[in-house]
Design an enzyme around this catalytic site. Structure first.
Site, PDB file in Angstrom:
ATOM      1  N   SER A 132      27.766 -18.046  39.512  1.00  0.00           N
ATOM      2  CA  SER A 132      27.084 -17.412  38.372  1.00  0.00           C
ATOM      3  C   SER A 132      25.651 -17.212  38.811  1.00  0.00           C
ATOM      4  CB  SER A 132      27.108 -18.306  37.122  1.00  0.00           C
ATOM      5  OG  SER A 132      26.187 -17.829  36.154  1.00  0.00           O
ATOM      6  N   TYR A 145      25.628 -26.098  31.788  1.00  0.00           N
ATOM      7  CA  TYR A 145      26.142 -24.986  32.586  1.00  0.00           C
ATOM      8  C   TYR A 145      25.175 -24.655  33.723  1.00  0.00           C
ATOM      9  CZ  TYR A 145      27.910 -20.283  33.663  1.00  0.00           C
ATOM     10  OH  TYR A 145      28.414 -19.169  34.297  1.00  0.00           O
TER      11      TYR A 145
END
Length: 254
Positions: A132, A145
């Site tokens: 990501s 996250y």
């Protein structure tokens, strides 16, 4: 690039939908033998049935052995794609932090532990980590996250620098927003930061295949992330100030 994929034994975790399903479809279309993994057995079987692959449902941390057996004894490409988009701040419950760490980082470590002996012995193997852009930058409203995706990127980087001379190929995919269920679950933070430039899962698969063809470690489906990453490294205080402005704007919308 065709040679790297044709008839290769490929495992894609978290492939019941989103990026994982797009990767599985692309590998199958390129002539690979694909194992589709997902915690949801029904979704794994649906994608596998669609593309003529093999479904191996279950926890991504523990399916290497079963996937290897399903592929006839050899895994050539492993896509560590399963992930959790865990939101929250430093005050998020420790179980949230633990789950994010387990899925976003330790599942990759466990897979590598299982795969590397055979790969290093034969002098070839390919590990694909869906990280990501949050692993290079960060994401507002999502401390677990962001932190664990930094960890996933660091582990992929470590694998590459440690074993590339022994035939290991590593790719770290770092997109921003991708139109998946995970993006939808990010709520107002995702609406502000990710939705305006969101791409399709198939675009991520295209970027990976281009990166495999060019033998590149860092795969950026959103090319502008390279500029953000450079700004973060060369002018961290300015970058943090700009990110804080986005944080304040988000707080004003809640």
């Amino acid at each position: 690039m065709v040679e790297a994929v044709q008839d290769a034994g490929v495992v894609v975790t978290g492939a019941g939908g989103g990026i994982g399903a797009a990767l599985a479809r692309r590998f199958a279309a390129a002539g690979a033998r694909v194992v589709v993994n997902d915690l949801d057995a029904g979704r794994a079987q649906a994608v596998a049935g669609e593309i003529g692959a093999i479904a191996v449902p279950g926890d991504a941390s523990a399916i290497v052995g079963a996937a290897r057996e399903a592929l006839g004894g050899t895994v050539d490409i492993y896509c560590a794609n399963a992930g959790l988009a865990s939101g929250g701040s430093e005050s998020a419950d420790e179980t949230v932090w633990a789950q994010a760490w387990d899925v976003n980082v330790m599942a990759h470590v466990r897979a590598a532990h299982e795969l590397l002996p055979a790969w290093l012995e034969r002098g070839s193997g390919r590990f694909v980590s869906t990280v990501s852009a949050a692993g290079l930058l960060t994401m507002i409203g999502a401390a677990p996250y962001s932190v664990t995706k930094h960890g996933a990127y660091a582990f992929a980087e470590w694998l590459s620098l440690t074993y590339r001379h022994r035939g290991l190929k590593v790719h770290a995919i770092c997109p921003q927003g991708v139109r998946t269920d995970m993006l939808a679950a990010t709520g107002s933070a995702g609406d502000l930061v990710l939705q305006p430039t969101a791409i399709e899962p198939e675009d991520v698969a295209d970027a990976l295949f281009k990166g495999i063809g060019e033998d590149r470690f860092l795969i950026l489906p959103h090319p502008e992330v390279a500029e953000y990453y450079q700004a973060r490294a060369t002018a961290p205080d300015r970058w943090l100030t700009n990110m804080n402005h986005i944080q304040q704007k988000w707080e004003g919308t809640r």
